[in-house]
Design a protein around this motif. Sequence first.
Motif, PDB file in Angstrom:
ATOM      1  N   PRO A  82       0.830  -1.212   0.000  1.00 54.33           N
ATOM      2  CA  PRO A  82       0.000   0.000   0.000  1.00 54.33           C
ATOM      3  C   PRO A  82       0.858   1.253   0.000  1.00 54.33           C
ATOM      4  CG  PRO A  82       0.027  -0.985   2.187  1.00 54.33           C
ATOM      5  CD  PRO A  82       0.706  -1.962   1.280  1.00 54.33           C
ATOM      6  N   ASP A  83       0.327   2.337  -0.534  1.00 48.33           N
ATOM      7  CA  ASP A  83       1.035   3.615  -0.506  1.00 48.33           C
ATOM      8  C   ASP A  83       1.124   4.159   0.909  1.00 48.33           C
ATOM      9  OD1 ASP A  83       1.383   3.606  -3.286  1.00 48.33           O
ATOM     10  OD2 ASP A  83      -0.578   4.537  -3.604  1.00 48.33           O
ATOM     11  N   GLU A  84       0.128   3.851   1.727  1.00 45.52           N
ATOM     12  CA  GLU A  84       0.108   4.287   3.121  1.00 45.52           C
ATOM     13  C   GLU A  84      -0.306   3.117   3.991  1.00 45.52           C
ATOM     14  OE1 GLU A  84      -2.011   7.722   5.933  1.00 45.52           O
ATOM     15  OE2 GLU A  84      -2.217   7.778   3.748  1.00 45.52           O
ATOM     16  N   TRP A  85       0.467   2.857   5.042  1.00 50.14           N
ATOM     17  CA  TRP A  85       0.217   1.716   5.910  1.00 50.14           C
ATOM     18  C   TRP A  85      -0.755   2.087   7.040  1.00 50.14           C
ATOM     19  CZ3 TRP A  85       2.048  -3.183   5.002  1.00 50.14           C
ATOM     20  CH2 TRP A  85       3.033  -3.310   4.020  1.00 50.14           C
ATOM     21  N   HIS A  86      -1.745   1.227   7.281  1.00 47.37           N
ATOM     22  CA  HIS A  86      -2.717   1.412   8.359  1.00 47.37           C
ATOM     23  C   HIS A  86      -2.749   0.157   9.222  1.00 47.37           C
ATOM     24  CE1 HIS A  86      -4.322   5.078   6.548  1.00 47.37           C
ATOM     25  NE2 HIS A  86      -4.323   4.456   5.387  1.00 47.37           N
ATOM     26  N   PRO A  87      -3.262   0.279  10.463  1.00 46.53           N
ATOM     27  CA  PRO A  87      -3.429  -0.897  11.315  1.00 46.53           C
ATOM     28  C   PRO A  87      -4.432  -1.864  10.677  1.00 46.53           C
ATOM     29  CG  PRO A  87      -3.595   1.129  12.586  1.00 46.53           C
ATOM     30  CD  PRO A  87      -3.628   1.527  11.146  1.00 46.53           C
ATOM     31  N   PRO A  88      -4.273  -3.176  10.900  1.00 40.21           N
ATOM     32  CA  PRO A  88      -3.222  -3.819  11.701  1.00 40.21           C
ATOM     33  C   PRO A  88      -1.964  -4.135  10.904  1.00 40.21           C
ATOM     34  CG  PRO A  88      -4.763  -5.476  10.965  1.00 40.21           C
ATOM     35  CD  PRO A  88      -5.287  -4.155  10.424  1.00 40.21           C
ATOM     36  N   TYR A  89      -1.980  -3.783   9.603  1.00 34.25           N
ATOM     37  CA  TYR A  89      -0.898  -4.205   8.712  1.00 34.25           C
ATOM     38  C   TYR A  89       0.413  -3.499   9.037  1.00 34.25           C
ATOM     39  CZ  TYR A  89      -5.318  -5.432   6.661  1.00 34.25           C
ATOM     40  OH  TYR A  89      -6.595  -5.902   6.510  1.00 34.25           O
ATOM     41  N   LYS A  90       0.299  -2.233   9.440  1.00 37.42           N
ATOM     42  CA  LYS A  90       1.504  -1.477   9.783  1.00 37.42           C
ATOM     43  C   LYS A  90       2.249  -2.136  10.935  1.00 37.42           C
ATOM     44  CE  LYS A  90       3.122   3.139  11.090  1.00 37.42           C
ATOM     45  NZ  LYS A  90       2.730   4.557  11.338  1.00 37.42           N
ATOM     46  N   GLN A  91       1.511  -2.523  11.983  1.00 38.17           N
ATOM     47  CA  GLN A  91       2.161  -3.121  13.146  1.00 38.17           C
ATOM     48  C   GLN A  91       2.753  -4.482  12.817  1.00 38.17           C
ATOM     49  OE1 GLN A  91       2.874  -1.559  15.963  1.00 38.17           O
ATOM     50  NE2 GLN A  91       4.089  -3.379  16.442  1.00 38.17           N
ATOM     51  N   ARG A  92       2.062  -5.251  11.997  1.00 33.64           N
ATOM     52  CA  ARG A  92       2.605  -6.560  11.603  1.00 33.64           C
ATOM     53  C   ARG A  92       3.911  -6.378  10.836  1.00 33.64           C
ATOM     54  NH1 ARG A  92      -3.134  -8.965   9.339  1.00 33.64           N
ATOM     55  NH2 ARG A  92      -4.176  -9.123  11.379  1.00 33.64           N
ATOM     56  N   ARG A  93       3.952  -5.384   9.987  1.00 37.51           N
ATOM     57  CA  ARG A  93       5.173  -5.097   9.234  1.00 37.51           C
ATOM     58  C   ARG A  93       6.306  -4.717  10.181  1.00 37.51           C
ATOM     59  NH1 ARG A  93       6.356   0.398   5.915  1.00 37.51           N
ATOM     60  NH2 ARG A  93       8.160  -0.278   4.692  1.00 37.51           N
ATOM     61  N   VAL A  94       6.020  -3.820  11.125  1.00 37.67           N
ATOM     62  CA  VAL A  94       7.045  -3.369  12.078  1.00 37.67           C
ATOM     63  C   VAL A  94       7.549  -4.538  12.919  1.00 37.67           C
ATOM     64  CG1 VAL A  94       7.431  -1.963  14.139  1.00 37.67           C
ATOM     65  CG2 VAL A  94       6.215  -0.989  12.171  1.00 37.67           C
ATOM     66  N   THR A  95       6.630  -5.375  13.390  1.00 38.72           N
ATOM     67  CA  THR A  95       7.010  -6.518  14.215  1.00 38.72           C
ATOM     68  C   THR A  95       7.904  -7.482  13.452  1.00 38.72           C
ATOM     69  OG1 THR A  95       4.977  -6.358  15.507  1.00 38.72           O
ATOM     70  CG2 THR A  95       6.131  -8.468  15.553  1.00 38.72           C
ATOM     71  N   THR A  96       7.568  -7.730  12.202  1.00 39.27           N
ATOM     72  CA  THR A  96       8.372  -8.631  11.378  1.00 39.27           C
ATOM     73  C   THR A  96       9.783  -8.089  11.195  1.00 39.27           C
ATOM     74  OG1 THR A  96       6.434  -9.485  10.222  1.00 39.27           O
ATOM     75  CG2 THR A  96       8.549  -9.718   9.106  1.00 39.27           C
ATOM     76  N   GLY A  97       9.887  -6.790  10.939  1.00 37.92           N
ATOM     77  CA  GLY A  97      11.204  -6.173  10.790  1.00 37.92           C
ATOM     78  C   GLY A  97      12.036  -6.288  12.056  1.00 37.92           C
ATOM     79  N   LYS A  98      11.386  -6.078  13.204  1.00 33.78           N
ATOM     80  CA  LYS A  98      12.092  -6.182  14.482  1.00 33.78           C
ATOM     81  C   LYS A  98      12.594  -7.607  14.709  1.00 33.78           C
ATOM     82  CE  LYS A  98       9.792  -2.420  16.998  1.00 33.78           C
ATOM     83  NZ  LYS A  98       8.848  -2.091  18.107  1.00 33.78           N
ATOM     84  N   GLN A  99      11.786  -8.580  14.334  1.00 34.63           N
ATOM     85  CA  GLN A  99      12.206  -9.970  14.499  1.00 34.63           C
ATOM     86  C   GLN A  99      13.408 -10.292  13.619  1.00 34.63           C
ATOM     87  OE1 GLN A  99       8.051 -11.735  13.970  1.00 34.63           O
ATOM     88  NE2 GLN A  99       8.958 -13.158  15.428  1.00 34.63           N
ATOM     89  N   LEU A 100      13.360  -9.841  12.380  1.00 30.35           N
ATOM     90  CA  LEU A 100      14.465 -10.103  11.450  1.00 30.35           C
ATOM     91  C   LEU A 100      15.756  -9.495  11.955  1.00 30.35           C
ATOM     92  CD1 LEU A 100      15.745 -10.935   8.741  1.00 30.35           C
ATOM     93  CD2 LEU A 100      14.819  -8.817   7.765  1.00 30.35           C
ATOM     94  N   TYR A 101      15.739  -8.202  12.246  1.00 30.71           N
ATOM     95  CA  TYR A 101      16.959  -7.534  12.683  1.00 30.71           C
ATOM     96  C   TYR A 101      17.383  -7.995  14.074  1.00 30.71           C
ATOM     97  CZ  TYR A 101      16.375  -4.531   8.623  1.00 30.71           C
ATOM     98  OH  TYR A 101      16.255  -4.068   7.333  1.00 30.71           O
ATOM     99  N   GLY A 102      16.406  -8.364  14.906  1.00 30.77           N
ATOM    100  CA  GLY A 102      16.746  -8.879  16.221  1.00 30.77           C
ATOM    101  C   GLY A 102      17.495 -10.198  16.129  1.00 30.77           C
ATOM    102  N   ALA A 103      17.062 -11.075  15.212  1.00 33.63           N
ATOM    103  CA  ALA A 103      17.733 -12.358  15.034  1.00 33.63           C
ATOM    104  C   ALA A 103      19.181 -12.176  14.601  1.00 33.63           C
ATOM    105  CB  ALA A 103      16.978 -13.207  14.014  1.00 33.63           C
ATOM    106  N   LEU A 104      19.453 -11.082  13.884  1.00 32.22           N
ATOM    107  CA  LEU A 104      20.790 -10.811  13.362  1.00 32.22           C
ATOM    108  C   LEU A 104      21.572  -9.841  14.248  1.00 32.22           C
ATOM    109  CD1 LEU A 104      19.772 -10.465   9.621  1.00 32.22           C
ATOM    110  CD2 LEU A 104      21.137 -12.315  10.616  1.00 32.22           C
ATOM    111  N   ASN A 105      20.966  -9.430  15.368  1.00 30.82           N
ATOM    112  CA  ASN A 105      21.603  -8.456  16.265  1.00 30.82           C
ATOM    113  C   ASN A 105      21.979  -7.159  15.533  1.00 30.82           C
ATOM    114  OD1 ASN A 105      21.542 -10.006  18.697  1.00 30.82           O
ATOM    115  ND2 ASN A 105      23.219 -11.246  17.891  1.00 30.82           N
ATOM    116  N   ILE A 106      21.083  -6.717  14.675  1.00 25.60           N
ATOM    117  CA  ILE A 106      21.276  -5.454  13.962  1.00 25.60           C
ATOM    118  C   ILE A 106      20.472  -4.377  14.679  1.00 25.60           C
ATOM    119  CG2 ILE A 106      20.973  -4.208  11.792  1.00 25.60           C
ATOM    120  CD1 ILE A 106      21.260  -6.845  10.313  1.00 25.60           C
TER     121      ILE A 106
END
Length: 223
Positions: A82-106
């Motif tokens: 989407p051009d603009e992210w809205h709940p609940p999709y925005k939070q799911r996206r943010v959570t996924t990013g945190k998990q990815l970078y967290g696994a890599l200690n970034i």
Amino acid sequence: MSLTVTQAIRQRHSTRAFLDRPVELSTIQTILDTARFAPSGVNTQPWQVAVVTGETKQQLQNAFLAEFEAGNRGQMDYGYYPDEWHPPYKQRRVTTGKQLYGALNIERQDKERQKAQWAANYRAFDAPVMLIFLIDQSLNTGSYFDCGMFVQNIMLLAEEAGLATCPQGALGEYPQIIRQQLDYDENKLILGGMAIGYEDTNHPVNQYRTEREAIENFTKFFA
């Protein structure tokens, strides 16, 4: 013993680190030969696949990376996000990013490592096989629905064959490069791609799992 469909669905995950181990072309051919039995509207069978390996894969990913490193953000043939992210999709996206970078200690402020991890998309995470999915430009959006079923078949069949996959919208971000490098004409629309190979089960990026919503959060039953 072969996996059940349930087992294949539940254990499949997006793999982002692969072993330096080749995949037999005959294995890919067998997977595609079964995946083609996916349903499609009025049996259009809109999917087309480029199986990219070896020197051709190296040249294609080098072309992707050159554009990425030059700061040229790709433009997909269609709007994937989407051009603009809205709940609940925005939070799911943010959570996924945190998990990815967290696994890599970034860390969040470590933009260089974040960039390097994103660049790995364009190498198909160093998997030995890169699949590119295409359809004819003349088709309509219903064919995306059809291709999704075909792609899911590939991922589940790969699980059965002992392979790992990662479906990737990022591999469709430079469609002109794909058309030029692989000699497809302008009438082909690039949907995206997939990394496929043998999983590096010891790599930390492959350890985390994203959550799924409970069925009551996305389903209504009518009687």
